[in-house]
Every structure is written in structure tokens, then in C-alpha cells.
Write a protein that holds these residues in place. Structure first.
Motif: not given
Length: 315
Positions: A207-209, A271-273, A298-304
Motif C-alpha cells: 500500500a505504501c509503494l 524502512v516503511l516509516k 498507524g498501520a505499520v505501528d499497529h502491526n509491529m
């Protein structure tokens, strides 16, 4: 004078003129490859004078290609320059291969290798028409390539997870692998809970890319040095996503080592952040784009955080 930078007294660099010159040199090189190949396609061999003229023409064509490449200054974008360099290198290597093939082939007839090598030079020379014309297009192309690789990795892992309890089910039993009952080839329920959050992180990568690519296409510009540099920064950090996704995916196969999964997930999240932060502070993200940046952060933080929770008692 620094490599690729305009020298003193040289006219100001203009991209359209550069592309005209590069296209012309690639076309001449393609023609020289044809002449060289035809000259050695059947007996009698060209005379020593003709051979010297042919080799000089080939050398001059290749020198012209290299010279025009060096006209392109780094200030036009390192992403664009790398793509032009790769295309130029392919032309040069193609001509070297054709020359080697001719030197090593019998002269009785046009060999299959010679035909293939000649076609290889033609194909390499035709690439000039497909090259991105500025750094915005070059970065868009680089991001699209990254997205394609990440999409494949996500689909492959989704397929493995859906296949059932045995991700190695398509591998035939043999003595080295041991019996199919070996639990190291299966995911436990705890593994699957952890992996669902890893999949969330991999999907966030896709989604990020996708979003950054759309923003570069919609808002990206290559008019000022600052804009060009921001685009290069985005491409550089985005190039780290695919290897990080691959490393996480590899660590997800059984037997699952929770520590390895957590470390690889943390690397990908980092990397995503960075990608999101660089995008947010660049010209490709006006206020209208801030919503998805915030959502994906938020999605990256949530999953991490979920991955940390699942692995807390297993480290």
C-alpha cells in the motif's frame, strides 16, 4: 571537471537536446552492428583495410554513446542517470559480445550466435525510446518496479498460508527431508497468529509503494534541484522495501524463529516509516495527501506492536 557535470564554457544543459543526441548515437551504433555482422556473414572475409574501417566505425559509435551519456549531469537526478547508464552499458556490452562472437565463429556461414548477438545490440539500442525522460518519470518507473516485486512476495506468502497446515506440501518426500510428519514443516496456531500480523506489515508495504507512486505521478516535478533531490531520496529508500519484505517472508517459513521474525519485521517497519516520513516532507505530498500517510504510519505501528506482543514471551 566532475564526472557528468558541464565544463566551463559549455552551453547550458538541455534535456531535449540530450535525448536527441543519445537517440542518434544509439541508432548509429545499431547500424554499425548491422554492417559489422553482414561483413562477416559469408566468405570472403573483408580485407584488412575494410576490417580497420569497420573497427574504427564501431569504436567511434561506442565512444559517441559513452560521451553523450557523460553529458547528463548528476543534477538531473541520480535515478534517471542510473537508468541511462544501465542502458548505455547494455549497448556497449552487446557490441563487445557481437565482436567476440564474430572473432570466435567460423566464416562459412552466419552463425546462430552471431544472429542472436546482432539482435541483442539492436534490442539494446531500441531501449532509448523507452527510457524515462526526466527524474520524475525515472523515479515513477523505479517505484513501479519495486511495487511489482513486493506484490509478488505478498501473493506468494498469502498462497502459502492458505494452502493449509503444510507449506511444503508440493515438495515430494525424500530421505533428506525426512517424513512428512516432521513438525518443522508445519505452522502451529501460535505461528499463524504471529504471521497474520507479518502479513499486515507486508500488505502495508504494498500500500505504501502504491500510494507513493500515485503521489509521484500526480504531484512529482523535476524542475528544481530540490525537487529532483527529493525524488531521488524517495527512490533510494523505496529500494530498501523489497529486500526487507523478502527477508521477512523467508523468516516466516517453518520452523519459525520468533526472534528472527521480530527483527526482520522491525527492519521492514523502520524502512516503511522512513519512506512515509520522506514522502510527507517532500513536494509530492501536499496537504491533500497527508491522510494516507498518517493512516499507513498507524498501520505499520499497529502491526509491529502486535508482532512484539506475540513474540514477547518467546524471546
Amino acid at each position: 571537471v566532475a564526472e557528468g557535470e558541464p565544463g566551463e564554457g559549455r552551453e547550458p544543459f538541455e534535456l531535449p537536446r540530450f535525448w536527441d543526441a543519445l537517440g542518434q548515437t544509439f541508432q548509429v551504433t545499431s547500424q554499425e552492428a548491422t554492417k559489422l555482422s553482414l561483413a562477416f556473414s559469408r566468405p570472403p572475409l573483408p580485407s584488412s583495410e575494410d576490417c580497420q574501417k569497420l573497427s574504427e566505425d564501431v569504436q567511434n559509435a561506442i565512444l559517441a554513446v559513452a560521451t553523450v551519456y557523460y553529458w547528463l549531469p548528476k543534477s538531473q537526478g541520480t535515478t534517471l542517470r542510473k537508468m541511462v547508464r544501465d542502458a548505455t552499458t547494455e549497448v556497449v556490452e552487446g557490441m563487445i559480445q557481437l565482436t567476440d562472437t564474430i572473432l570466435n565463429a567460423p566464416v562459412e556461414s552466419l552463425s546462430q550466435e552471431q544472429l542472436i548477438s546482432t539482435g541483442g545490440v539492436w534490442e539494446a539500442c531500441e531501449q532509448v525510446s523507452n527510457l524515462p525522460r526526466d527524474n520524475q518519470a525515472a523515479v515513477g518507473s523505479a517505484l513501479a518496479a519495486c511495487l511489482g516485486v513486493v506484490k509478488d512476495a505478498v501473493e506468494e506468502m498469502e498462497h502459502a498460508l492458505v494452502e493449509g497446515q503444510d507449506p511444503y506440501g508440493d515438495i515430494m518426500e525424500d530421505e533428506e527431508l525426512g517424513f512428512r510428519g516432521n513438525r518443522d514443516t508445519y505452522w502451529s496456531e501460535a505461528d499463524r497468529q504471529l504471521l497474520s500480523s507479518c502479513m499486515g506489515l507486508m500488505k502495508a508495504s504494498k500500500a505504501c509503494l502504491k500510494k507513493v507512486l500515485a503521489a509521484v505521478k500526480a504531484h512529482g516535478k523535476a524542475e528544481s534541484p530540490e525537487q529532483i533531490a527529493q525524488l531521488d531520496d524517495l527512490a533510494d529508500i523505496a529500494n530498501e522495501i523489497s529486500p526487507s519484505v523478502d527477508e521477512l517472508a523467508l523468516s516466516m517459513y517453518p520452523p519459525v524463529n520468533p526472534l528472527a521474525v521480530r527483527l526482520n519485521a522491525a527492519k521492514l517497519a523502520s524502512v516503511l516509516k522512513k519512506v512515509l516520513e520522506i514522502a510527507k516532507t517532500s513536494h509530492v505530498c501536499p496537504p491533500s495527501e497527508e491522510g494516507w500517510v498518517q493512516f499507513l504510519t498507524g498501520a505499520v505501528d499497529h502491526n509491529m506492536n502486535k508482532i512484539k506482543n506475540f513474540t514477547q514471551g518467546q524471546l
